[in-house]
Design an enzyme around this catalytic site. Structure first.
Site, PDB file in Angstrom:
ATOM      1  N   HIS A  22      11.674   7.891  99.972  1.00 40.02           N
ATOM      2  CA  HIS A  22      10.429   7.144  99.883  1.00 40.02           C
ATOM      3  C   HIS A  22       9.551   7.927 100.896  1.00 40.02           C
ATOM      4  CE1 HIS A  22       8.185   3.309 100.173  1.00 40.02           C
ATOM      5  NE2 HIS A  22       7.477   3.927 101.275  1.00 40.02           N
ATOM      6  N   GLU A  23       9.937   8.464 102.018  1.00 40.12           N
ATOM      7  CA  GLU A  23       8.808   9.232 102.782  1.00 40.12           C
ATOM      8  C   GLU A  23       8.526  10.581 102.520  1.00 40.12           C
ATOM      9  OE1 GLU A  23       7.441   7.283 104.883  1.00 40.12           O
ATOM     10  OE2 GLU A  23       8.797   5.636 104.857  1.00 40.12           O
ATOM     11  N   HIS A  46       5.651  10.268 100.235  1.00 42.99           N
ATOM     12  CA  HIS A  46       4.370  10.497 101.025  1.00 42.99           C
ATOM     13  C   HIS A  46       3.994  12.017 101.574  1.00 42.99           C
ATOM     14  CE1 HIS A  46       4.281   6.349 100.807  1.00 42.99           C
ATOM     15  NE2 HIS A  46       4.902   5.894 101.673  1.00 42.99           N
TER      16      HIS A  46
END
Length: 233
Positions: free
Chosen positions: A112-113, A116
């Protein structure tokens, strides 16, 4: 804007070790006998074995943003409501060592990160001032990280709805925005809806929505073989 108010508005209050002067390097004892050691071990395993993470790390390297474990990841204690975050000011991923206890959870948070971080690398994302940019990256992260996979939703007793994956992505994007920005739920939903279609259909660098580990393995295989394919055209 005073520091305390800025921390609250940008979500830094959820990551107390991010606050100026509070972030400290771990001692040898902490590294060996605390959550920090477990976090570091699980992070290394995720980077080495998760097809999601391996694809994203390769894509970032090919985009000129090579990721270094010691520089771009930090295992820290966080507020109990979050598992991780991407600190755009330092280009660093925060992993909440007090809240991540299973390898599968670590794999999802790292993925998920990293999405980003990939968006930060490839686009001029205005994380702090443009809510649409933030919403788009949150939609992509929820969509592509496995956060809304059938198995994860089944474990949350959320299943059986028409277009459930889209609704899961939409809902998680809204919650992520509300966690780090002081705006109303109605405003967050409006922003997510405005950018949803284009951002939901942006599958870079996977080339598809990896609905599970098998999909992610195929996506990673296709990504690593892309040069061979184009060389034969």
């Amino acid at each position: 804007m005073n520091q305390t108010k800025q921390d609250e508005e940008y979500g830094y209050d959820l990551f107390p070790e991010r606050n100026t002067g509070k972030h400290k390097k771990s001692t040898i004892r902490e590294s060996l006998f605390t959550f920090n050691h477990k976090c570091q071990v699980m992070l290394s395993f995720a980077m080495e074995t998760s097809p999601y993470a391996k694809l994203l790390l390769s894509a970032m390297k090919n985009s000129g943003c090579k990721v270094f474990k010691d520089r771009h990841f930090s295992c820290e204690d966080c507020d109990g409501t979050v598992s991780g975050g991407f600190d755009a000011a330092s280009s660093q991923i925060v992993l909440c060592q007090n809240n991540i206890h299973q390898q599968a959870h670590m794999n999802r948070v790292v993925t998920h990160e990293l999405i980003h971080a990939f968006d930060h690398c490839r686009a001029h994302v205005d994380w702090f001032n443009n809510f649409r940019h933030l919403a788009c990256s949150e939609i992509r992260a929820a969509n592509l990280s496995g956060d809304c996979s059938f198995s994860n939703e089944l474990s949350r007793f959320n299943f059986g709805l028409k277009e459930h994956h889209q609704e899961c992505v939409r809902g998680r994007a809204v919650r992520s925005i509300l966690a780090v920005r002081k705006i109303s739920r109605e405003e967050a939903q409006k922003i997510v809806n405005e950018v949803f279609d284009s951002c939901f259909n942006d599958h870079a660098p996977f080339g598809r929505i990896p609905h599970g580990k098998t999909d992610a393995k195929f996506a990673y295989r296709d990504y690593t073989n892309r040069d061979r394919y184009y060389a034969n055209l």
